[in-house]
Scaffold this motif. Structure first.
Motif, PDB file in Angstrom:
ATOM      1  N   TYR A 354       0.842  -1.197   0.000  1.00 48.47           N
ATOM      2  CA  TYR A 354       0.000   0.000   0.000  1.00 48.47           C
ATOM      3  C   TYR A 354       0.882   1.253   0.000  1.00 48.47           C
ATOM      4  CZ  TYR A 354      -3.832  -3.148   1.223  1.00 48.47           C
ATOM      5  OH  TYR A 354      -4.760  -4.157   1.218  1.00 48.47           O
ATOM      6  N   ASP A 355       0.474   2.249  -0.757  1.00 50.79           N
ATOM      7  CA  ASP A 355       1.310   3.448  -0.891  1.00 50.79           C
ATOM      8  C   ASP A 355       1.413   4.248   0.404  1.00 50.79           C
ATOM      9  OD1 ASP A 355      -1.249   4.430  -0.788  1.00 50.79           O
ATOM     10  OD2 ASP A 355      -1.223   5.361  -2.769  1.00 50.79           O
ATOM     11  N   TRP A 356       0.520   3.992   1.369  1.00 49.14           N
ATOM     12  CA  TRP A 356       0.545   4.735   2.629  1.00 49.14           C
ATOM     13  C   TRP A 356       1.425   4.081   3.700  1.00 49.14           C
ATOM     14  CZ3 TRP A 356      -0.995   1.379   6.317  1.00 49.14           C
ATOM     15  CH2 TRP A 356      -1.897   0.377   5.963  1.00 49.14           C
ATOM     16  N   SER A 357       1.817   2.822   3.498  1.00 46.70           N
ATOM     17  CA  SER A 357       2.449   2.067   4.586  1.00 46.70           C
ATOM     18  C   SER A 357       3.764   2.673   5.048  1.00 46.70           C
ATOM     19  CB  SER A 357       2.651   0.606   4.168  1.00 46.70           C
ATOM     20  OG  SER A 357       3.553   0.512   3.083  1.00 46.70           O
ATOM     21  N   VAL A 358       4.683   2.948   4.125  1.00 45.43           N
ATOM     22  CA  VAL A 358       5.988   3.484   4.524  1.00 45.43           C
ATOM     23  C   VAL A 358       5.876   4.907   5.069  1.00 45.43           C
ATOM     24  CG1 VAL A 358       8.297   4.091   3.713  1.00 45.43           C
ATOM     25  CG2 VAL A 358       7.245   1.936   2.990  1.00 45.43           C
ATOM     26  N   PRO A 359       5.138   5.835   4.392  1.00 48.17           N
ATOM     27  CA  PRO A 359       5.017   7.190   4.945  1.00 48.17           C
ATOM     28  C   PRO A 359       4.370   7.226   6.330  1.00 48.17           C
ATOM     29  CG  PRO A 359       4.339   7.167   2.643  1.00 48.17           C
ATOM     30  CD  PRO A 359       4.522   5.744   3.040  1.00 48.17           C
ATOM     31  N   MET A 360       3.346   6.366   6.561  1.00 48.63           N
ATOM     32  CA  MET A 360       2.617   6.419   7.828  1.00 48.63           C
ATOM     33  C   MET A 360       3.306   5.639   8.937  1.00 48.63           C
ATOM     34  SD  MET A 360       0.102   8.430   7.357  1.00 48.63           S
ATOM     35  CE  MET A 360      -0.755   8.104   8.880  1.00 48.63           C
ATOM     36  N   LEU A 361       3.935   4.513   8.596  1.00 45.84           N
ATOM     37  CA  LEU A 361       4.469   3.613   9.620  1.00 45.84           C
ATOM     38  C   LEU A 361       5.987   3.578   9.672  1.00 45.84           C
ATOM     39  CD1 LEU A 361       2.042   0.615   8.931  1.00 45.84           C
ATOM     40  CD2 LEU A 361       1.792   2.398  10.661  1.00 45.84           C
ATOM     41  N   GLY A 362       6.619   3.971   8.577  1.00 45.14           N
ATOM     42  CA  GLY A 362       8.081   3.887   8.509  1.00 45.14           C
ATOM     43  C   GLY A 362       8.785   4.718   9.554  1.00 45.14           C
ATOM     44  N   ARG A 363       8.177   5.826   9.961  1.00 48.28           N
ATOM     45  CA  ARG A 363       8.807   6.720  10.946  1.00 48.28           C
ATOM     46  C   ARG A 363       8.892   6.083  12.338  1.00 48.28           C
ATOM     47  NH1 ARG A 363       4.027  11.150  10.665  1.00 48.28           N
ATOM     48  NH2 ARG A 363       3.784  10.197   8.621  1.00 48.28           N
ATOM     49  N   HIS A 364       8.102   5.008  12.545  1.00 50.67           N
ATOM     50  CA  HIS A 364       8.080   4.353  13.854  1.00 50.67           C
ATOM     51  C   HIS A 364       8.796   2.997  13.850  1.00 50.67           C
ATOM     52  CE1 HIS A 364       5.268   7.422  15.140  1.00 50.67           C
ATOM     53  NE2 HIS A 364       4.447   7.112  14.153  1.00 50.67           N
ATOM     54  N   THR A 365       9.570   2.727  12.814  1.00 45.79           N
ATOM     55  CA  THR A 365      10.223   1.415  12.717  1.00 45.79           C
ATOM     56  C   THR A 365      11.740   1.569  12.807  1.00 45.79           C
ATOM     57  OG1 THR A 365      10.157   1.571  10.302  1.00 45.79           O
ATOM     58  CG2 THR A 365       8.369   0.366  11.385  1.00 45.79           C
ATOM     59  N   GLU A 366      12.194   2.175  13.870  1.00 44.25           N
ATOM     60  CA  GLU A 366      13.630   2.313  14.075  1.00 44.25           C
ATOM     61  C   GLU A 366      14.261   0.923  14.194  1.00 44.25           C
ATOM     62  OE1 GLU A 366      16.760   4.295  17.279  1.00 44.25           O
ATOM     63  OE2 GLU A 366      14.608   4.706  17.429  1.00 44.25           O
ATOM     64  N   GLY A 367      15.281   0.694  13.410  1.00 43.91           N
ATOM     65  CA  GLY A 367      15.921  -0.620  13.388  1.00 43.91           C
ATOM     66  C   GLY A 367      15.612  -1.414  12.150  1.00 43.91           C
ATOM     67  N   LEU A 368      14.616  -0.967  11.374  1.00 45.49           N
ATOM     68  CA  LEU A 368      14.276  -1.612  10.102  1.00 45.49           C
ATOM     69  C   LEU A 368      14.593  -0.646   8.970  1.00 45.49           C
ATOM     70  CD1 LEU A 368      12.930  -3.922   8.453  1.00 45.49           C
ATOM     71  CD2 LEU A 368      10.757  -2.695   8.751  1.00 45.49           C
ATOM     72  N   VAL A 369      15.425  -1.070   8.042  1.00 45.66           N
ATOM     73  CA  VAL A 369      15.780  -0.238   6.894  1.00 45.66           C
ATOM     74  C   VAL A 369      14.780  -0.494   5.784  1.00 45.66           C
ATOM     75  CG1 VAL A 369      17.522   0.282   5.161  1.00 45.66           C
ATOM     76  CG2 VAL A 369      18.227  -0.297   7.494  1.00 45.66           C
ATOM     77  N   LEU A 370      14.062   0.547   5.376  1.00 45.21           N
ATOM     78  CA  LEU A 370      13.110   0.460   4.263  1.00 45.21           C
ATOM     79  C   LEU A 370      13.757   1.125   3.049  1.00 45.21           C
ATOM     80  CD1 LEU A 370       9.938   1.422   6.292  1.00 45.21           C
ATOM     81  CD2 LEU A 370      10.452  -0.831   5.352  1.00 45.21           C
ATOM     82  N   PRO A 371      14.112   0.345   2.020  1.00 51.36           N
ATOM     83  CA  PRO A 371      14.891   0.891   0.893  1.00 51.36           C
ATOM     84  C   PRO A 371      14.083   1.649  -0.139  1.00 51.36           C
ATOM     85  CG  PRO A 371      14.497  -1.439   0.563  1.00 51.36           C
ATOM     86  CD  PRO A 371      13.898  -1.100   1.900  1.00 51.36           C
ATOM     87  N   GLY A 372      12.934   2.183   0.239  1.00 50.06           N
ATOM     88  CA  GLY A 372      12.121   2.930  -0.704  1.00 50.06           C
ATOM     89  C   GLY A 372      10.808   3.321  -0.077  1.00 50.06           C
ATOM     90  N   ASP A 373       9.848   3.685  -0.931  1.00 51.02           N
ATOM     91  CA  ASP A 373       8.562   4.187  -0.455  1.00 51.02           C
ATOM     92  C   ASP A 373       7.432   3.162  -0.540  1.00 51.02           C
ATOM     93  OD1 ASP A 373       9.581   6.858  -0.026  1.00 51.02           O
ATOM     94  OD2 ASP A 373       9.634   7.039  -2.203  1.00 51.02           O
ATOM     95  N   GLN A 374       7.615   2.121  -1.377  1.00 51.19           N
ATOM     96  CA  GLN A 374       6.534   1.146  -1.553  1.00 51.19           C
ATOM     97  C   GLN A 374       7.075  -0.136  -2.161  1.00 51.19           C
ATOM     98  OE1 GLN A 374       3.361   2.461  -4.141  1.00 51.19           O
ATOM     99  NE2 GLN A 374       2.037   0.710  -3.682  1.00 51.19           N
ATOM    100  N   LEU A 375       6.566  -1.284  -1.652  1.00 48.03           N
ATOM    101  CA  LEU A 375       6.933  -2.585  -2.210  1.00 48.03           C
ATOM    102  C   LEU A 375       6.250  -2.760  -3.561  1.00 48.03           C
ATOM    103  CD1 LEU A 375       8.317  -5.376  -1.682  1.00 48.03           C
ATOM    104  CD2 LEU A 375       6.109  -6.126  -0.764  1.00 48.03           C
ATOM    105  N   TYR A 376       7.011  -3.243  -4.538  1.00 48.45           N
ATOM    106  CA  TYR A 376       6.459  -3.388  -5.890  1.00 48.45           C
ATOM    107  C   TYR A 376       7.125  -4.580  -6.570  1.00 48.45           C
ATOM    108  CZ  TYR A 376       3.981  -1.604 -10.004  1.00 48.45           C
ATOM    109  OH  TYR A 376       3.117  -1.450 -11.061  1.00 48.45           O
ATOM    110  N   LEU A 377       6.573  -4.994  -7.702  1.00 50.42           N
ATOM    111  CA  LEU A 377       7.118  -6.141  -8.432  1.00 50.42           C
ATOM    112  C   LEU A 377       8.512  -5.879  -8.984  1.00 50.42           C
ATOM    113  CD1 LEU A 377       3.931  -7.324 -10.353  1.00 50.42           C
ATOM    114  CD2 LEU A 377       5.109  -8.528  -8.519  1.00 50.42           C
ATOM    115  N   ARG A 378       8.836  -4.628  -9.215  1.00 52.80           N
ATOM    116  CA  ARG A 378      10.178  -4.275  -9.690  1.00 52.80           C
ATOM    117  C   ARG A 378      10.569  -2.931  -9.098  1.00 52.80           C
ATOM    118  NH1 ARG A 378       6.525  -3.849 -13.755  1.00 52.80           N
ATOM    119  NH2 ARG A 378       6.158  -1.761 -14.617  1.00 52.80           N
ATOM    120  N   SER A 379      11.862  -2.736  -8.955  1.00 58.48           N
ATOM    121  CA  SER A 379      12.357  -1.493  -8.356  1.00 58.48           C
ATOM    122  C   SER A 379      12.374  -0.387  -9.398  1.00 58.48           C
ATOM    123  CB  SER A 379      13.761  -1.710  -7.789  1.00 58.48           C
ATOM    124  OG  SER A 379      14.644  -2.141  -8.808  1.00 58.48           O
TER     125      SER A 379
END
Length: 597
Positions: A354-379
């Motif tokens: 979901y396009d909202w997951s990283v912007p809304m929840l990523g700020r509270h996941t210290e210790g997890l590296v998110l390499p972008g804004d959204q999971l997709y079939l290709r980078s």
């Protein structure tokens, strides 16, 4: 509606002590509050139908407020609101109370009832929530959430098919007869006579409105409930929405009961000897006794134990990527709310699409590296400038920093990770490892796998089609975890080239199943099948004659135990044939003598 305390007692007791009402009144869900709000809505509607023309104005405004509150909690009440609103407006018009000013006030009260929705954009804008669903800071995001677009508007779940309208209605009537008792079904059936009797004195209006509400909702829900209720878990999801029908059905049945008692009383003096009270108390008491054992949840700690057992097992600082309602909600609750294992990092891997997951929840996941804004079939970068990443890239970004687990398993949306990583069971969860490391740190892994669920003592679910409650699902997963390391070895050992290493690994699997079967008096039937398969594989690698015979005998014994466990496995005929062949082979070996073999 009846002026009878007995009718009120009957309705209250039969609804409150029904299996569904009781179950969902002790569960943190929307249904108990919905029962309350719908009950208030019905009381308000009854008051409106009985009061004078002057008071209808005030009661209708209260009703508008309650309608808004109902829709703030559960969308299914829109059907009841859709029936009540035209009836109320028509009644106001007939009594010459309807005006533009009153319509404005009714709208204002209705909107006031919807005010709880304001929390959504306020919460999204502040960004303080460590866990949330969606981004309601925009009108588009708010409407997406309001209309359940991500689950399916007017559906229980996207991309699923149910049993259809007719089967849905049959299932509901079966539930009424079983869970609300045949007595209440009988009294509900007599409602037609109650309506006729009340129509002669002009008192049938509310009964007709309630019947319209009940029939419309029941038919509409049976039509839109797109889950296969043959599966126990899905049936458990569907049946909780029947509560909204049950409340009205029980009320109508109690009204009919009162009317039937009054009619019979003309022939037999039932009321003189309080026979109506005796009947009502007997029905309620029987209903209570029928359900108390199943519905008493005062000692139910299954999901709590599932969550705490799982959280306790993870190594220091691990990253837990959850999948599915059970692990996601239970682990998240104890981690975020109760503060259990603050060193861990939890994130729901399924919401990454979901396009909202990283912007809304990523700020509270210290210790997890998110390499972008959204999971997709290709980078890459999309048209809006958002950086997309694959699941493999997510694992690459975190794998060398901390141990990474999938609980339970890995998401199904994007398969790139399968090129580089494998999943090795860790209790009810899985650990992501690089390919080729299936049996790395073997002793540590076997020890951790054994300890994960060794103390789990909750009973094995009896159903063979999966649990109908989350407790059954949790217990089923924990029982599977007791021998999951042995199953993993059984399924992957053929990739090993060395017979010596195969023998060692299968020896571990043999011991896992042997210890588990000997430790527990009651075990899942599939343990016997898996143990028999381990013995059969091990037999082909063993050179010692007596050991071969012993393994064959063990294989036969546990295949027979599996066949006799009541399983519906389609391979049963093939297993029975294999057992006969193994028996003949074992007999020939013992008759031929060990020296010649």
């Amino acid at each position: 509606m009846t002026g009878s305390v007995v009718a009120g007692l009957l309705a209250t007791g039969m609804f409150s002590f029904s299996r569904l009402t009781w179950t969902w009144s002790v569960t943190a869900e929307v249904f108990a509050l919905n029962n309350l709000l719908v009950a208030v809505l019905l009381v308000t509607a009854v008051r409106f139908s009985q009061c004078g023309a002057k008071d209808k104005t005030k009661v209708s405004q209260l009703g508008a407020l309650v309608c808004g509150l109902c829709l703030s909690n559960q969308h299914t009440t829109v059907v009841y609101v859709a029936i009540l609103v035209p009836w109320v407006l028509h009644s106001l018009y007939i009594h010459k109370r309807l005006s533009v000013g009153l319509l404005f006030k009714l709208t204002l009260w209705f909107v006031l009832g919807l005010l709880p929705y304001i929390y959504l954009p306020l919460s999204s804008t502040s960004g303080h929530a460590r866990w949330t669903w969606g981004d309601q800071s925009t009108i588009s995001g708010f409407l997406t959430h309001l209309l359940r677009r991500e689950y399916g508007t007017l559906e229980l779940l996207k991309d699923h098919e149910g049993q259809g309208l007719i089967m849905g209605l049959f299932a509901y009537m079966e539930h009424v007869a079983k869970d609300l008792t045949p007595a209440m079904l009988f009294f509900f059936a007599t409602t037609v006579f109650s309506v006729y009797n009340r129509s002669r004195t002009g008192r049938c209006e509310m009964t007709v409105v309630m019947f319209a509400m009940l029939s419309t909702y029941t038919v509409f829900f049976a039509w839109r409930a797109n889950l296969d209720i043959v599966k126990p878990l899905y049936r458990g999801v569907v049946e909780r929405f029947w509560l909204q029908s049950d409340l009205i059905l029980v009320a109508m049945a109690a009204v009919a009961f009162s009317d039937v008692i009054r009619i019979v009383n003309r022939l037999v003096p039932l009321l003189k000897y309080h026979a109506d009270m005796l009947i009502a108390l007997t029905l309620v008491a029987m209903h209570l006794m029928m359900n108390i054992t199943e519905c008493d949840q005062s000692h139910n700690t299954v999901v709590q134990d599932f969550a705490l057992t799982s959280l306790k097992a993870f190594p220091e600082g691990a990253v837990i990527l959850t999948k599915g309602d059970l692990p996601s909600n239970s682990l998240r609750y104890y981690h975020l709310t109760e503060g259990v294992r603050p060193d861990l990092v939890l994130f729901d891997q399924e919401v990454l699409t979901y396009d909202w997951s990283v912007p809304m929840l990523g700020r509270h996941t210290e210790g997890l590296v998110l390499p972008g804004d959204q999971l997709y079939l290709r980078s890459g970068v999309d048209d809006q400038g958002k950086k997309r990443f694959t699941f493999e890239q997510l694992l690459d970004a975190n794998f060398n920093r901390k141990p990474v687990f999938g609980c339970i398993g890995a998401q199904d949306h994007e398969p790139s990770w399968e090129q580089t990583y494998i999943l090795r069971p860790f209790g009810v969860c899985m650990q992501f490892l690089k390919k080729g490391a299936e049996f790395s740190q073997l002793d540590d892994w076997l020890k951790a796998s054994h300890q994960f669920a060794v103390n789990w003592s909750h009973p094995i679910p009896h159903t063979t089609q999966g649990g109908s409650t989350w407790e059954e699902v949790a217990s089923e997963e924990m029982w599977r975890a007791k021998t999951v390391a042995g199953l993993y070895i059984l399924e992957t050992v053929d990739r090993i080239q060395s017979n010596e290493k195969k023998t060692t690994l299968l020896g571990h699997a043999f011991q896992i199943y042997k210890d588990a079967i000997e430790t527990h008096p009651h075990i899942p039937g599939y343990w016997h099948k898996n143990f028999a398969l381990v013995c059969e594989k091990l037999r082909h690698l063993t050179q010692d004659f007596s050991e071969k015979v012993k393994l064959i005998r063990t294989t036969i014994a546990h295949f027979k135990a599996y066949v006799n466990s009541g399983t519906s496995d389609p391979e049963i005929p093939a297993i029975e044939k294999a057992v006969k062949q193994l028996q003949d082979y074992a007999d020939s070996m013992t008759k031929g003598g060990g020296g010649r073999r």
